[in-house]
Design a protein around this motif. Structure first.
Motif: not given
Lengths: 264, 269
Positions: A70-77, A86-94, A186-188
């Motif tokens: 999960g950490m790696v996904l967040a860093l890469q994403g 679109a960094s606020s969409s990071l939660g969706i991606l992960v 909140g947005s995450f």
């Protein structure tokens, strides 16, 4: 000449026919397990013991791996998303990557190597030391008493471990995204909640992990039961469990994904 | 005439092409202890597996208490096995269970008895093999001889009609050897069961058995009481009992001529 040709083709076809034979045996073995599952379900304590060995003892490796993935996904994403603003969409991606794909698949690969190999080795050694024969001679069916509880223990553990992998992964994504990179918490969470569909994403992930659980457990108990009763035989069977399970997981994943997410 | 506990009638058995047993016939009555002797690979263990129904004869009949084992379906076979107790060569104890739980295993699995009766039975069986003091140990804490005695207690847990012993004397020190032999005889007499002991151990088994059956190449070559066997003139029996290295059972496995394989023949030619 004709003889030579026949010999040539039978030599070429041998691995294929052997594999087919083994598949046939494994299918019949699955039917035997299902037929003799009453004991495992009525005396649920037997299955609980296997859930402990296969499932609970795998929690550590699953949780730690999930967290790191999960950490790696967040860093890469983040690195990619931030380029498009679109960094606020990071939660969706992960979360999507984890619940749809990585949770079930990586969880299953880890489960096959941690628990599948142990199940094969245990059954194989029980066979090599005549414990299964002894059981049979005591009029206790080893498929009902030993194999079926291990099978169901694996089938029940797998989806729970996959869910734990995803949950830890999402938590890892939160630590990196919100705590380290400073995204808005909140947005995450709210974007993640609104973008993820329970049936389409979560449920399909669970279905995948159930399929993987059945496949790994069947391969593990079958290889153990089928292992030649020698040190070499058991070690070979343990290796085969990990290799075959991994390939079957990845193959099944392609198939299941094609069925679940076509046209989405 | 009472029904024999175990009866072999013209039994033939083969693994694929190679025939292991040919026209084997003998009976074991209740109260009898019978030793089955023969060299390695003479089909002794196969004989036990035929009685337990783990293998089925190619032709002929194996009967346990009058029931033809080869004709039984799966559930009838499991029902028949309730009459059997088997001691495996190395005990085959369940390594994840304590000595107590190992002996309790057949009681718990096959009967639904109250815990107090299970406890009494387990202690009685352990007392019979002299290991009540080891009840709480795990199998890996036992010596080879003790493990085999625990396995014996487990095998007799349900007072079987027929006891099968697969090489019970292998790898034991002289004391354990004597103890095991004595137990086999005493338990057989106490339970009124029939025992079949597959063994190589001539001295120990002749001292305790009623009858001996000699197997060679899948055929019964001799049988009789220990005294008859000792007095036998048959070369095979004499070789076996006196542990001679060469005789009807050759020291050398059949092979191409020695000189030829060393290339000596070629040099001379």
């Amino acid at each position: 000449m004709v003889n030579w040709i026949v010999k040539f083709f039978s030599r070429v076809g041998e691995p294929f026919t052997n594999a087919l034979l083994k598949l046939g045996f494994a299918s019949r073995f699955l039917i035997a397990i299902l037929r003799h599952s009453t004991t495992a379900l009525v005396r649920f304590r037997l299955t609980l013991r296997e859930i402990w060995f296969a499932g609970v003892l795998s929690v550590l490796i699953i949780a730690v791996s999930g967290l790191f993935v999960g950490m790696v996904l967040a860093l890469q994403g983040y690195d990619t998303l931030v380029r498009f603003g679109a960094s606020s969409s990071l939660g969706i991606l992960v979360a999507l990557s984890l619940v749809r794909e990585l949770g079930p698949v990586v969880g299953a690969l880890l489960f096959a190597s941690r628990a599948g190999s142990a199940i094969t080795a245990e059954i194989g050694l029980m066979k090599a030391t005549e414990q299964l024969s002894a059981m049979e001679m005591m009029a206790v069916n080893p498929i009902a008493r030993v194999v079926a509880p291990k099978f169901w223990g694996g089938v029940i553990s797998m989806p729970l471990l996959a869910a734990m992998f995803s949950a830890m992964g999402i938590f890892g994504g939160y630590i990196i995204g919100v705590q380290l990179l400073g995204l808005d918490a909140g947005s995450f969470w709210s974007q993640m909640q609104s973008a993820i569909d329970f049936q389409q994403d979560v449920l399909n992930g669970v279905i995948k992990s159930v399929f993987f659980g059945v496949a790994i457990s069947l391969i593990a108990v079958f290889e153990g039961f089928d292992a030649p009763p020698t040190a070499e035989g058991v070690s070979g069977a343990t290796t085969r469990t990990v290799v075959t399970s991994s390939l079957v997981i990845l193959g099944l994943d392609v198939l299941l994904t094609a069925f679940m997410f076509r046209g989405v | 005439m009472p029904i024999p506990a175990v009866e072999f009638e013209q039994v033939r058995f083969a693994y694929g092409e190679s025939e292991v047993l040919r026209d084997v016939s003998f009976t074991v009555a209740r109260g009898e202890v019978v030793a089955v002797m023969g060299g390695s690979g003479s089909g002794k263990t196969t004989l036990l597996k035929l009685i337990g129904g783990q293998l089925r004869p190619k032709s002929g009949q194996v009967r346990v208490d009058g029931e033809a084992v080869g004709d039984l379906g799966e559930s009838a076979l499991y029902a028949m096995r309730r009459k059997l107790g088997m001691l495996f060569q190395f005990g085959a104890l369940f390594t994840d269970l304590s000595v107590y739980e190992n002996v309790a295993f057949p009681l718990r699995e096959r009967l639904s008895l109250p815990e107090s009766i299970v406890n009494d039975l387990v202690l009685m069986k352990l007392q019979a093999v002299g290991l009540r003091g080891a009840a709480q140990l795990m199998p890996n804490e036992l010596s080879g001889g003790m493990a085999r005695r625990v396995a014996l207690a487990r095998a007799i847990a349900l007072d079987p009609l027929v006891m099968l012993y697969d090489e019970p004397f292998t790898g034991l020190d002289p004391i354990s050897l004597g103890v095991t032999g004595k137990l086999i005889r005493e338990l057989n007499d106490a339970l009124g069961s029939a025992s079949i002991v597959v063994t190589h151990d001539v001295a120990e088994s002749l001292a305790i058995v009623d009858k001996v059956v000699f197997l060679a190449d899948g055929v019964i070559v001799a049988h009789g009481t220990p005294d008859e066997v000792r007095a036998s003139d048959l070369p095979f029996v004499k070789q076996f009992i006196n542990s001679e290295t060469d005789g009807p059972v050759p020291f050398h496995k059949p092979a191409a001529p020695y000189g030829e394989e060393l290339g000596l023949e070629v040099v001379r030619g």
